[in-house]
Design an enzyme around this catalytic site. Structure first.
Site, short mmCIF file in Angstrom:
data_model
loop_
_atom_site.label_atom_id
_atom_site.label_comp_id
_atom_site.label_asym_id
_atom_site.label_seq_id
_atom_site.Cartn_x
_atom_site.Cartn_y
_atom_site.Cartn_z
CB CYS A 27 -0.89 -0.02 1.24
SG CYS A 27 -2.01 1.39 1.35
CG HIS B 83 -5.67 -2.47 -1.22
ND1 HIS B 83 -4.73 -3.08 -0.43
CD2 HIS B 83 -5.36 -1.14 -1.22
CE1 HIS B 83 -3.89 -2.16 0.03
NE2 HIS B 83 -4.26 -0.96 -0.44
CD GLU B 84 -6.37 1.30 -3.95
OE1 GLU B 84 -6.54 2.27 -3.19
OE2 GLU B 84 -5.25 0.76 -4.08
CG HIS C 136 -7.35 2.88 1.00
ND1 HIS C 136 -6.57 3.20 2.08
CD2 HIS C 136 -6.57 2.13 0.19
CE1 HIS C 136 -5.37 2.67 1.94
NE2 HIS C 136 -5.34 2.01 0.79
#
Length: 169
Positions: free
Chosen positions: A91, A133-134, A137
């Protein structure tokens, strides 16, 4: 276009939940362009707006080898997920650290593109992992949140040390 500053842990702004984009306009398109420039400059494959202290639901991704397959996800929604997989993830907000993270093997999402047009996308492999993953966020979640408290602490200490060394350089 501009390269934006990427926030690093333990910066609490990474934990903020992003708000939906109300209108895709020239300002949002400029943010998207700056995010791509930042992601490429940092040699990443994905970047969420929260990582550059913009708390709107915007993601940019390019997992291609030639760096020529840009994917913009504005206000992404996860519609379906299936299977199980995982790879060692890294990351940009947690520099030089990697860890195995469990993810769905396939995902189906709905989002808006850079022009504000709605689309659906089915993804698998690295793209599916990157999307998950994004999207994490955007709700203030980091890949280290999937790890044990001890591993989280070790990674935080390494990143803080790295940031101190870089600040002196």
């Amino acid at each position: 276009m501009a390269v934006l500053q990427v926030l690093h842990i333990p910066d609490e702004r990474l934990r903020k939940v992003a708000k939906p984009v109300e209108e895709v306009n020239a300002e949002i398109q400029r943010i998207v362009d700056d995010m791509f420039e930042t992601m490429y400059a940092e040699e990443g494959i994905g970047l969420a707006a929260t990582q550059v202290d913009i708390h709107q639901r915007i993601i940019v991704i390019d997992v291609s080898e030639n760096r020529d397959e840009r994917l913009v996800l504005i206000n992404p929604e996860l519609l379906e997920k299936s299977g199980e997989t995982g790879i060692e993830e890294g990351c940009l907000s947690i520099p030089e650290q990697r860890a195995l993270v469990p993810r769905a093997e396939k995902v189906k999402i709905r989002a808006l593109d850079r022009d504000g047009k709605s689309f659906e996308l089915e993804a698998d492999g690295l793209l599916a992992i990157c999307i998950q993953h994004e999207m994490d966020h955007l709700v203030g979640k980091l890949f280290i949140d999937y790890l044990s408290p001890l591993k989280q602490q070790r990674i935080r200490q390494k990143v803080e040390k790295l940031d101190r060394l870089n600040a002196r350089a």
